[in-house]
Write a protein that holds these residues in place. Structure first.
Motif, mmCIF file in Angstrom:
data_model
loop_
_atom_site.group_PDB
_atom_site.id
_atom_site.type_symbol
_atom_site.label_atom_id
_atom_site.label_comp_id
_atom_site.label_asym_id
_atom_site.label_seq_id
_atom_site.Cartn_x
_atom_site.Cartn_y
_atom_site.Cartn_z
ATOM 1 N N GLN A 1 0.843 -1.189 0.000
ATOM 2 C CA GLN A 1 0.000 0.000 0.000
ATOM 3 C C GLN A 1 0.882 1.245 0.000
ATOM 4 O OE1 GLN A 1 -2.505 0.744 3.532
ATOM 5 N NE2 GLN A 1 -4.216 0.731 2.104
ATOM 6 N N LYS A 2 0.620 2.135 -0.962
ATOM 7 C CA LYS A 2 1.312 3.425 -0.997
ATOM 8 C C LYS A 2 0.463 4.425 -0.221
ATOM 9 C CE LYS A 2 3.520 2.816 -5.450
ATOM 10 N NZ LYS A 2 3.694 3.346 -6.799
ATOM 11 N N LYS A 3 1.138 5.228 0.623
ATOM 12 C CA LYS A 3 0.418 6.197 1.449
ATOM 13 C C LYS A 3 0.985 7.596 1.271
ATOM 14 C CE LYS A 3 -0.942 2.996 5.050
ATOM 15 N NZ LYS A 3 -1.003 2.751 6.485
ATOM 16 N N PHE B 1 7.060 12.474 7.229
ATOM 17 C CA PHE B 1 7.299 11.062 7.541
ATOM 18 C C PHE B 1 6.164 10.396 8.320
ATOM 19 C CE2 PHE B 1 11.468 13.134 7.233
ATOM 20 C CZ PHE B 1 11.952 12.478 6.120
ATOM 21 N N ILE B 2 5.004 11.047 8.405
ATOM 22 C CA ILE B 2 3.846 10.459 9.078
ATOM 23 C C ILE B 2 2.857 10.006 8.011
ATOM 24 C CG2 ILE B 2 1.924 10.872 10.673
ATOM 25 C CD1 ILE B 2 3.677 13.124 11.896
ATOM 26 N N PRO B 3 2.580 8.691 7.909
ATOM 27 C CA PRO B 3 1.618 8.217 6.907
ATOM 28 C C PRO B 3 0.206 8.692 7.253
ATOM 29 C CG PRO B 3 2.411 6.398 8.248
ATOM 30 C CD PRO B 3 3.143 7.617 8.693
#
Length: 75
Positions: free
Chosen positions: A18-20, A25-27
């Protein structure tokens, strides 16, 4: 199921990536999801559709509910 890479009849694992969207740096939010089957012998992967992944997951759950087949040995 036969592996397309090593040509062996083996068990495959269902995986997904899964790309977020990230901010510092916080998904935060998922952008896309890809589903794969991974060969447990050679590690080769092949991409499958979400519908096929759902179908395989449901089949696995049904197999687990029905219990072992006669003659199967416990693992």
């Amino acid at each position: 199921m036969n592996c397309k890479n090593c040509q062996r009849s083996t068990i495959h694992s269902l995986r997904y990536a899964q790309k977020k969207f990230t901010l510092y740096f916080i998904p935060l939010a998922p952008l896309s999801t890809q589903h794969y089957l991974q060969c447990n012998v050679c590690g080769a992967t092949s991409e499958i559709t979400k519908d096929r992944a759902t179908e395989l997951q449901q089949q696995k759950e049904m197999d687990q509910k029905s219990g072992p087949l006669p003659g199967d040995t416990p693992q």
